[in-house]
Design a protein around this motif. Structure first.
Motif, PDB file in Angstrom:
ATOM      1  N   LEU A 122      74.962  78.269 124.627  1.00 30.81           N
ATOM      2  CA  LEU A 122      75.847  77.243 124.071  1.00 30.81           C
ATOM      3  C   LEU A 122      76.984  77.864 123.277  1.00 30.81           C
ATOM      4  O   LEU A 122      78.139  77.432 123.370  1.00 30.81           O
ATOM      5  CB  LEU A 122      75.047  76.286 123.183  1.00 30.81           C
ATOM      6  CG  LEU A 122      74.043  75.377 123.887  1.00 30.81           C
ATOM      7  CD1 LEU A 122      73.147  74.683 122.863  1.00 30.81           C
ATOM      8  CD2 LEU A 122      74.759  74.330 124.741  1.00 30.81           C
ATOM      9  N   THR A 178      74.638  70.487 119.105  1.00 25.18           N
ATOM     10  CA  THR A 178      75.756  71.144 119.783  1.00 25.18           C
ATOM     11  C   THR A 178      77.108  70.934 119.112  1.00 25.18           C
ATOM     12  O   THR A 178      78.083  71.594 119.467  1.00 25.18           O
ATOM     13  CB  THR A 178      75.873  70.647 121.233  1.00 25.18           C
ATOM     14  OG1 THR A 178      76.184  69.242 121.225  1.00 25.18           O
ATOM     15  CG2 THR A 178      74.586  70.882 122.001  1.00 25.18           C
ATOM     16  N   ALA A 225      77.305  71.761 128.163  1.00 27.35           N
ATOM     17  CA  ALA A 225      76.220  71.848 127.180  1.00 27.35           C
ATOM     18  C   ALA A 225      74.995  71.098 127.672  1.00 27.35           C
ATOM     19  O   ALA A 225      73.849  71.561 127.516  1.00 27.35           O
ATOM     20  CB  ALA A 225      76.689  71.281 125.842  1.00 27.35           C
ATOM     21  N   ALA A 236      77.311  75.243 118.111  1.00 28.61           N
ATOM     22  CA  ALA A 236      75.895  74.885 118.219  1.00 28.61           C
ATOM     23  C   ALA A 236      75.063  75.683 117.219  1.00 28.61           C
ATOM     24  O   ALA A 236      75.387  76.823 116.889  1.00 28.61           O
ATOM     25  CB  ALA A 236      75.394  75.134 119.637  1.00 28.61           C
ATOM     26  N   GLN A 279      81.018  67.234 127.142  1.00 28.03           N
ATOM     27  CA  GLN A 279      79.837  68.056 126.842  1.00 28.03           C
ATOM     28  C   GLN A 279      78.951  68.252 128.070  1.00 28.03           C
ATOM     29  O   GLN A 279      77.739  68.458 127.952  1.00 28.03           O
ATOM     30  CB  GLN A 279      79.023  67.403 125.718  1.00 28.03           C
ATOM     31  CG  GLN A 279      79.788  67.243 124.423  1.00 28.03           C
ATOM     32  CD  GLN A 279      78.897  66.875 123.267  1.00 28.03           C
ATOM     33  OE1 GLN A 279      78.301  67.735 122.614  1.00 28.03           O
ATOM     34  NE2 GLN A 279      78.777  65.589 123.001  1.00 28.03           N
TER      35      GLN A 279
END
Length: 724
Positions: free
Chosen positions: A701, A561, A597, A708, A594
């Protein structure tokens, strides 16, 4: 035994103008122990205005006219806070930034420059830009000129303001457009009857130079509004323009009016010691300051000449000594660029013109920039003549220990120690040693517990706290858990109680924002003093199905990511080699949570966050636990800007060699391949996902704006990594 000198005073430099840049340079050569220096600036670089016309004309690159404040601050031992000041309380001694952050000071200095924006003209904000701030103008012009090169055609340009700056930039843009497309349509708009109304001596020569460049002059041009088609004059005429630049004089930053400071036409009044009128702990210099004892026009020469006096007076104020006076010269050599590599000079009422003056101007400008591009090598303390066996070998090439994950012990040290411990017999301890965090089974739920800390690699406590919080949360996210409670551990360098309070408030405030955004809460912690700042967090999280290293399956696709390269860039920054823009961009990315994600990756078969052992080390941990191998596609792995370049010149983090030894990758060669073993701080999530879901997951993403990428796949065989 050498005593650590405590920090007792905060010196805050508001703005990265020429005077402050020179103060930082001098500070690096003559630091004042006990002072924490902070520079606040909207960007990681500060453009040198003397070279701007040459840059606009195409004679200099963007890098050649920018002072790298990140590198300069490292040399000076200062911290850089990237933000725009919008408020100042001289009574409380605080500076307020655009994002709401408040920075306290004991002594401060203003050097925020001026603006060329014209908000009083309707439509200016929507359809025009000012020549200052320089960074916005330079970026806009670069895009405009590149479009002209691509199409072979450029829309007309309008320049508002017929002073020296407007004349210079009009000729510079015309020259660049002719070079790019073979023609130029530039109009210079002046409200007065003649250009150069404030400095008429070189008027006739500059009118001729404008004609040579093909610039059209419109005098008595009063602008009523800026439209999408171009400036509309009071006569109703519209001057066609695809780009309108405001260069109509030197205007003060508007927020200064709300500070309560004594101003003259919006500029901060200062006395002969450069102290702001009424406030002996606040100074000002450069274009934002008005010299009440010796008024002068706005010119960079005065900012440069004021730097030694400001430096001495700031130090004197911090140690309690008398201040000295600044006496600016009455006249100076004015060098005006003429678009091409030619210039006009004026002093004492005399005028000279020709290419030789461009060469003179270039030498002066290059000499100024070389002071910042070639920072002096300051001597380090010599080692004792007699050392214990092994010390020299341990010190190696003398590279300082990296910060962040680059400062941690090697990959085999902790795992080797853990292997000597007896295996847990508790049924509620789900994970074995070597996973990202502990997982406990409590009834029908799983609780994840992790702890992590980072040695400081930036002098900004708030930014350091944000990145450390994101870094520590990585273990929670990578195991599919939702963060809950947080305990903080903070080690501060020795400092006075007032600085302790300021620093702790910055750390806890910044960390709290990150945790609150992700659904967690700081509930307590511990603090102490040490030799350097270290921040750590212990976090708990809840998971319905913990994701471990052990679930990867043959055929799974590997998704990463976030870019890699933090270790090499942080090492390069410590060594004064990294590009400040690259470092600032990387730090901003590292500070981004994150959680979204992690939510997208919640159905991964195996996942980890990429941290100290590097991409290769953490991928190998998945492979060993899952009893599989992995293939990587090197070209598809995202890297931070500047990381490969630093790897090419031999920069590496202090634990790179250990990572390489413990996680070799077959068929990996070249500078980018070295980054596979680069220790990451606040690194990305690395997930093994079912191949049939990979494209959909990647799309989700990337919709978040993440870099990513699919970087490889899980294969059958022993836990060996190789590049294909």
């Amino acid at each position: 035994m050498q005593t650590q000198i405590p920090l007792t005073r905060d010196l805050v430099l508001i703005g990265g103008g020429h005077t402050h840049a020179l103060v930082l340079l001098k500070w690096g050569m003559r630091p004042l122990p006990g002072t924490r220096v902070t520079v606040i600036n909207p960007a990681p670089t500060a453009p040198y205005s003397g070279m701007l016309p040459g840059h606009i004309a195409g004679h200099y690159t963007r890098d050649e006219l920018e002072i790298d404040l990140i590198r300069l601050a490292r040399f000076a031992g200062a911290r850089v806070i990237l933000g725009r000041a919008v408020g100042l309380d001289p009574e409380a001694r605080t500076v307020t930034l655009q994002d709401g952050r408040v920075i306290a000071y004991d002594v401060a200095s203003l050097d925020i420059g001026i603006t060329s924006e014209l908000p009083q003209i309707p439509g200016f904000a929507e359809h025009a830009i000012g020549a200052k701030p320089l960074d916005i103008y330079a970026e806009t012009w670069a895009d405009y000129l590149e479009a002209a090169r691509q199409t072979g055609h450029a829309e007309p340009v309008a320049v508002i303001g017929g002073g020296v700056a407007g004349v210079e930039l009009a000729m510079a843009m015309a020259h660049a457009l002719i070079k790019a497309t073979g023609k130029a349509d530039v109009t210079l708009l002046e409200a007065n009857a003649e250009i150069l109304s404030a400095d008429p001596k070189p008027r006739s020569q500059l009118r001729k130079a404008l004609e040579v460049c093909g610039v059209t002059i419109r005098n008595n041009a009063t602008i009523s509004e800026i439209t999408q088609e171009g400036p509309r004059l009071s006569t109703g005429d519209i001057i066609p323009a695809g780009l309108t630049i405001g260069v109509a004089g030197a205007l003060p930053q508007s927020w200064l009016e709300r500070t309560g400071l004594t101003l003259t036409e919006g500029f901060v009044n200062v006395n002969k010691s450069l102290q702001v009128s009424g406030y002996d702990t606040l100074f000002a210099a450069g274009d934002c300051a008005h010299l009440t004892h010796a008024p002068r026009p706005k010119a960079g020469v005065y900012a440069v000449r004021a730097a030694p006096v400001l430096f001495d007076n700031l130090r004197a104020k911090l140690v309690g000594l008398p201040l000295r006076a600044f006496h600016p010269q009455k006249d100076y050599l004015k060098l005006i660029s003429l678009g091409q590599k030619s210039a006009l000079a004026e002093k004492w009422g005399r005028i000279w013109q020709g290419p030789w003056l461009w060469r003179l101007k270039n030498r002066i400008d290059q000499k100024f920039m070389n002071m910042f591009n070639n920072l002096p090598q300051m001597p380090h303390a010599d080692l004792p003549p007699v050392l214990t066996l092994g010390v020299a070998q341990e010190l190696g090439d003398g590279q300082p220990i990296c910060g962040g994950c680059g400062s941690k012990v090697g990959a085999g040290t902790l795992s080797g120690a853990l292997e000597t411990l007896p295996q847990s017999q508790r049924a509620d301890v789900v994970t074995g040693r070597g996973d990202d965090a502990a997982v406990l089974k409590i009834g029908e739920h799983f609780q994840v517990i992790t702890t992590d800390h980072l040695k400081s690699f930036t002098e900004d406590p708030a930014l350091m706290a944000q990145i450390t919080a994101v870094h520590a949360l990585g273990d929670i996210w990578s195991m599919g858990a939702q963060p809950q409670a947080v305990l903080a551990t903070v080690i501060l360098p020795r400092m006075s109680q007032s600085l302790q309070a300021r620093t702790m408030a910055e750390i806890m405030g910044a960390a709290s924002q990150v945790f609150a955004q992700t659904g967690a809460e700081i509930v307590g912690g511990h603090s102490t003093q040490g030799t350097e700042m270290t921040i750590g967090f212990t976090i708990t999280g809840l998971a319905d199905r913990p994701i471990t290293h052990a679930g990867a399956r043959v055929g799974d696709v590997l998704i990463l990511t976030r870019a890699i390269g933090t270790g090499v860039l942080l090492a390069a920054e410590m060594q004064g080699k990294a590009n400040g823009r690259h470092v600032a961009k990387m730090l901003a990315a590292m500070a981004q949570p994150q959680d979204r994600a992690a939510e997208i990756l919640k159905d991964s078969n195996a996942m980890t966050d990429v941290t100290g052992f590097g991409l290769a080390g953490h991928l190998q941990a998945i492979c060993r636990s899952s009893d599989v191998g992995a293939e990587l596609v090197l070209d598809q792995i995202p890297v931070y800007e500047g990381a490969v370049e630093m790897s090419e010149v031999g920069v590496k983090s202090t634990i790179y060699d250990s990572n390489l030894m413990h996680s070799p990758v077959e068929n990996a060669a070249g500078s980018k391949a070295k980054l596979l073993h680069d220790p990451q701080t606040a690194g990305g999530l690395l997930a093994a996902v079912p191949s049939e879901k990979a494209d959909e997951i990647l799309s989700q993403l990337q919709e978040l704006g993440l870099p990513a990428a699919i970087i490889g796949r899980i294969i059958d065989g022993p836990p060996i990594l190789r590049c294909v």
